[in-house]
Write a protein that holds these residues in place. Structure first.
Motif, PDB file in Angstrom:
ATOM      1  N   GLU A 425      22.271  76.101 -13.008  1.00 50.70           N
ATOM      2  CA  GLU A 425      23.120  75.462 -11.993  1.00 50.70           C
ATOM      3  C   GLU A 425      23.927  76.520 -11.230  1.00 50.70           C
ATOM      4  OE1 GLU A 425      23.225  72.041 -11.610  1.00 50.70           O
ATOM      5  OE2 GLU A 425      24.672  72.198  -9.974  1.00 50.70           O
ATOM      6  N   GLY A 426      23.878  76.447  -9.903  1.00 48.98           N
ATOM      7  CA  GLY A 426      24.709  77.333  -9.077  1.00 48.98           C
ATOM      8  C   GLY A 426      24.088  78.690  -8.795  1.00 48.98           C
ATOM      9  N   MET A 427      22.902  78.957  -9.334  1.00 46.45           N
ATOM     10  CA  MET A 427      22.277  80.262  -9.069  1.00 46.45           C
ATOM     11  C   MET A 427      21.846  80.346  -7.610  1.00 46.45           C
ATOM     12  SD  MET A 427      19.629  81.700 -11.904  1.00 46.45           S
ATOM     13  CE  MET A 427      18.866  83.088 -11.079  1.00 46.45           C
ATOM     14  N   HIS A 428      21.999  81.519  -7.032  1.00 47.52           N
ATOM     15  CA  HIS A 428      21.540  81.749  -5.660  1.00 47.52           C
ATOM     16  C   HIS A 428      20.091  82.191  -5.710  1.00 47.52           C
ATOM     17  CE1 HIS A 428      25.470  81.661  -3.462  1.00 47.52           C
ATOM     18  NE2 HIS A 428      25.836  81.578  -4.724  1.00 47.52           N
ATOM     19  N   LEU A 429      19.209  81.405  -5.105  1.00 47.07           N
ATOM     20  CA  LEU A 429      17.779  81.750  -5.082  1.00 47.07           C
ATOM     21  C   LEU A 429      17.365  82.066  -3.649  1.00 47.07           C
ATOM     22  CD1 LEU A 429      16.060  79.214  -7.520  1.00 47.07           C
ATOM     23  CD2 LEU A 429      17.156  81.389  -8.017  1.00 47.07           C
ATOM     24  N   THR A 430      16.263  82.775  -3.534  1.00 47.31           N
ATOM     25  CA  THR A 430      15.798  83.179  -2.199  1.00 47.31           C
ATOM     26  C   THR A 430      14.400  82.635  -1.900  1.00 47.31           C
ATOM     27  OG1 THR A 430      15.002  85.234  -3.169  1.00 47.31           O
ATOM     28  CG2 THR A 430      17.178  85.289  -2.136  1.00 47.31           C
ATOM     29  N   ALA A 431      13.858  81.804  -2.759  1.00 46.28           N
ATOM     30  CA  ALA A 431      12.526  81.229  -2.502  1.00 46.28           C
ATOM     31  C   ALA A 431      12.346  79.945  -3.298  1.00 46.28           C
ATOM     32  CB  ALA A 431      11.440  82.236  -2.899  1.00 46.28           C
ATOM     33  N   TRP A 432      11.509  79.087  -2.739  1.00 46.02           N
ATOM     34  CA  TRP A 432      11.115  77.848  -3.444  1.00 46.02           C
ATOM     35  C   TRP A 432       9.752  77.442  -2.875  1.00 46.02           C
ATOM     36  CZ3 TRP A 432      13.425  75.870  -7.611  1.00 46.02           C
ATOM     37  CH2 TRP A 432      12.963  74.630  -8.084  1.00 46.02           C
ATOM     38  N   PRO A 433       8.905  76.793  -3.631  1.00 46.26           N
ATOM     39  CA  PRO A 433       7.639  76.334  -3.046  1.00 46.26           C
ATOM     40  C   PRO A 433       7.881  75.416  -1.841  1.00 46.26           C
ATOM     41  CG  PRO A 433       7.547  76.205  -5.428  1.00 46.26           C
ATOM     42  CD  PRO A 433       8.984  76.512  -5.075  1.00 46.26           C
ATOM     43  N   GLY A 434       7.312  75.806  -0.699  1.00 49.36           N
ATOM     44  CA  GLY A 434       7.414  74.971   0.495  1.00 49.36           C
ATOM     45  C   GLY A 434       6.373  73.875   0.459  1.00 49.36           C
ATOM     46  N   MET A 435       5.333  74.087  -0.333  1.00 51.64           N
ATOM     47  CA  MET A 435       4.289  73.075  -0.499  1.00 51.64           C
ATOM     48  C   MET A 435       3.496  73.398  -1.765  1.00 51.64           C
ATOM     49  SD  MET A 435       1.384  71.837   2.210  1.00 51.64           S
ATOM     50  CE  MET A 435       2.514  71.032   3.315  1.00 51.64           C
ATOM     51  N   THR A 436       3.147  72.360  -2.510  1.00 55.08           N
ATOM     52  CA  THR A 436       2.264  72.536  -3.669  1.00 55.08           C
ATOM     53  C   THR A 436       1.067  71.621  -3.484  1.00 55.08           C
ATOM     54  OG1 THR A 436       4.222  72.829  -5.084  1.00 55.08           O
ATOM     55  CG2 THR A 436       2.113  72.484  -6.195  1.00 55.08           C
ATOM     56  N   LEU A 437      -0.132  72.189  -3.673  1.00 56.67           N
ATOM     57  CA  LEU A 437      -1.353  71.383  -3.602  1.00 56.67           C
ATOM     58  C   LEU A 437      -2.050  71.420  -4.957  1.00 56.67           C
ATOM     59  CD1 LEU A 437      -1.337  73.247  -0.660  1.00 56.67           C
ATOM     60  CD2 LEU A 437      -2.881  71.359  -0.177  1.00 56.67           C
TER      61      LEU A 437
END
Ligand code: URP
Ligand code: ZN
Ligand code: ZN
Length: 469
Positions: A425-437
């Motif tokens: 909780e509260g971690m600063h992230l710089t990426a996440w999946p924009g799409m998963t197939l």
């Protein structure tokens, strides 16, 4: 009539060895062509130069595993695989757990019933062997390996699951004879029990003492013993959830002596530390009670080093989901339960991939290729699913992640598991999946989960292919 069901345009494709720009064509759920300016598909997705990786293979997660009441795992195959998909994981391998006295076949049949019609992504099963009777060793286990259950976990701790050294040798012998992969949870049970009793006698029962009862030396000793047992039988092993320096040293020693010892680590050993179990006696620390426990901060650097230099073969979540509030999770034995009674495990199936892409790839600690190797290709090889899973290549299942690189603050409210907290909780992230197939179907579009319960299929595993056969 378009030649393909789907074409993903302008992908920056990443495999375990290469990065290249291409279009990706999909038909009947498989990748059928990689190339420039491919003909049109019935559906087109513009990756716009973003990284595209194979979908994650989470080779260590616990879903709907039976527990002694009132404890209940928060995620079943529905919520667990939904959460996996939204975090970029398209194959999960949870555990069919044999209770003592139960036949392995019954455990497998029960676990199929739990998964049936619920999974959103493909799944296979590891076995947990807790009762290696003569029938299990001579008949059930060999037959199940032949049928596609080619890996099993054995425990050196937990009273209801642990095997003694003789039993471990028996099970490893079956792995050797039939080419299966043995995963080992390495912690010395007797030392833990002895320390736990002393802590309890001194009134030290708050969550943070969980870490005191399972110091690194109990993991180091068991890791050393597991290595010796595998050397005696002459069979590869994979040591799961390695937490820090002393266990890493044992594995480096084994490798230097030419032994086929593989190793897994997990996000909790990169991003959590002993302090997360509590710096005082508040029960909040129960949220991070897992085994082995998070270690002193200096170990995080050791684990990063092991990921970058090849010590670690796979990076898994060890998602073991229990709610913090309520009577079936961390507080099942009461608000102030002694650490012995707190269910072990933390959630992480949805955050595994993004944590490693953000803090590993974006922070330049590992290359994108190493990311793919650790999160997808190697787990698929270790458990007999490669090259159908874990590869971005013609013929592979079209399990893909298109990455969004953007800054945000992680909140549990964004996640799709059935757990009421995330340790991150509260971690600063710089990426996440924009799409998963998953097999060419969009299951996460960057905002919404778009999967369908029952779309995930059971996978029969082949033999491990990490080593030449
Ligand atoms: O604390 C943990 N790791 N819980 C899940 C069970 C296991 O041993 O992996
Ligand atoms: Zn374990
Ligand atoms: Zn586990």
């Amino acid at each position: 009539m378009p030649a393909f069901d789907l074409v993903i345009r302008h992908a920056r494709a990443v495999t375990a060895s290469d990065i290249f720009d291409c279009d990706i064509a999909v038909k009947d759920g498989r990748i059928v062509q990689l190339g420039q300016s491919l003909p049109a598909g019935a559906r087109e997705i513009d990756a716009a130069g973003r990284h595209v990786t194979p979908g994650g293979v989470d080779a260590h997660c616990h879903l709907d595993q039976p527990e002694p009441p009132p404890v209940r795992m928060a995620d079943d195959f529905d919520t667990g695989t939904r959460s996996a998909a939204c975090g970029g994981t398209t194959t999960v391998i949870p555990f069919a757990l044999q209770h003592k006295g139960q036949s392995l076949r019954d455990a497998v049949a029960d676990y199929h019933r739990r998964a049936e019609g619920k999974a959103h992504v493909d799944y296979a099963f590891h076995l947990i062997v807790s009762d290696p009777t003569p029938t299990v060793l001579a008949e059930e286990l060999p037959a199940l390996i032949r049928e596609g259950y080619t890996s099993f976990k054995i425990y050196m701790t937990y009273d209801s699951l642990k095997l003694d050294d003789g039993q471990i040798l028996d099970v490893l012998s079956v792995a050797r004879e039939h080419g299966a992969m043995a995963m080992i949870h390495a912690e010395n049970a007797d030392c833990i029990e002895w320390l736990t009793r002393r802590l309890e006698a001194a009134g030290r029962t708050a969550p943070r003492y969980h870490g005191h009862a399972r110091p690194m030396l109990v993991e180091r000793e068991a890791t050393h013993r597991a290595i010796a047992l595998s050397e005696l039988v002459d069979v590869p092993i994979l040591i799961v959830h390695v937490s820090g320096q002393e266990a890493v040293e044992q594995i480096r020693w084994a490798r230097a002596h030419g032994l086929n010892v593989f190793a897994e680590t997990c996000p909790q050993y990169l991003f959590l530390s002993a302090e997360d179990l509590g710096i005082d006696d508040r029960f909040e620390g129960a949220k991070c009670v897992c085994s082995p426990p998070p270690r002193g901060k200096s170990n995080q650097r050791v684990i990063w080093q092991g990921l970058a230099d090849g010590l670690f073969t796979v990076f898994s979540s060890d998602h073991a989901p229990y709610r913090f509030e309520g009577e079936d999770g961390k507080k099942a034995a009461g608000e102030d339960a002694a650490f012995r009674h707190i269910p072990n495990g933390i959630p992480g199936i949805e955050t595994r991939m993004a944590l490693l892409w953000s803090e590993g790839v974006m922070a330049r600690r590992i290359t994108p290729q190493k990311f793919v190797e650790l999160t997808s290709t190697n787990p698929a090889k270790a458990y007999g699913l490669h090259p159908r899973k874990g590869s971005l290549a013609v013929g592979a299942d079209a399990d893909l992640v298109i990455w969004d690189e953007r800054e945000f603050v992680l909140r549990n409210s964004q996640l799709h598991h059935n757990v009421d907290y995330t340790p991150y909780e509260g971690m600063h992230l710089t990426a996440w999946p924009g799409m998963t197939l998953a097999r060419g179907e969009v299951v996460w579009d960057g905002r919404e989960f778009t999967g369908r319960a029952g779309a995930g299929r059971f996978l029969h595993c082949g033999l491990p292919s990490l080593l030449p056969r």
